[in-house]
Design a protein around this motif. Sequence first.
Motif, PDB file in Angstrom:
ATOM      1  N   HIS A 156       0.791  -1.128  -0.148  1.00  0.00           N
ATOM      2  CA  HIS A 156      -0.309  -0.040   0.086  1.00  0.00           C
ATOM      3  C   HIS A 156       0.919   1.227  -0.005  1.00  0.00           C
ATOM      4  O   HIS A 156       0.401   2.294   0.180  1.00  0.00           O
ATOM      5  CB  HIS A 156      -1.244  -0.062   1.257  1.00  0.00           C
ATOM      6  N   SER A 215      -0.552   4.104  -1.723  1.00  0.00           N
ATOM      7  CA  SER A 215      -1.941   4.656  -1.469  1.00  0.00           C
ATOM      8  C   SER A 215      -2.185   5.961  -1.225  1.00  0.00           C
ATOM      9  O   SER A 215      -1.491   6.289  -0.177  1.00  0.00           O
ATOM     10  CB  SER A 215      -2.501   3.375  -0.581  1.00  0.00           C
ATOM     11  N   THR A 222      -7.043   3.600   4.294  1.00  0.00           N
ATOM     12  CA  THR A 222      -5.949   2.621   4.512  1.00  0.00           C
ATOM     13  C   THR A 222      -4.689   3.157   4.931  1.00  0.00           C
ATOM     14  O   THR A 222      -4.001   2.705   5.776  1.00  0.00           O
ATOM     15  CB  THR A 222      -5.562   2.398   2.816  1.00  0.00           C
TER      16      THR A 222
END
Length: 157
Positions: A113, A116, A121
Amino acid sequence: ALVMADDLKGGWTNRYSTDYSCRFQTRGILRRNFCTPVFWVSEQLDERTVRSRVWEYLFRFQYQYEHGMPQSLQDHIFQEANIQKQLETLELEWKHSLGRDVLAHAAGLFARHRHSQHYATMFSFLYGDEAAAQFGYPLPGLPPFAGLLLAPALGDV
């Protein structure tokens, strides 16, 4: 300016979301050349804690002034890793009790991630399951503040 935030008895201030805002959503404060370290009513404060927190926020102000606001999870981690390394340079104690398994799990999540820009998140990774659950975000399988505590190790990944 020093800020005292009330995190006792389920009041208005959510510790996790307020901490996120104070670390990462500071564009307005930065524009006005303010640095506002936050302290919590529930904390036991002593001279060392106050000194460390003030330096932490000064380093964060300088970092954001030079690098801008963090956008991706990687940006968030690099910012906090930089700040913690500067604190260590000042010989301020940095401790955490997270084991290798948590670090390995966090490193895997971070690798997946890191680019991201999805708020839930990033927030869940930085603040862990307890915070994520309070907002209905997916649980990353991390203890409280794990992403922030592991930033120096992840910043080198």
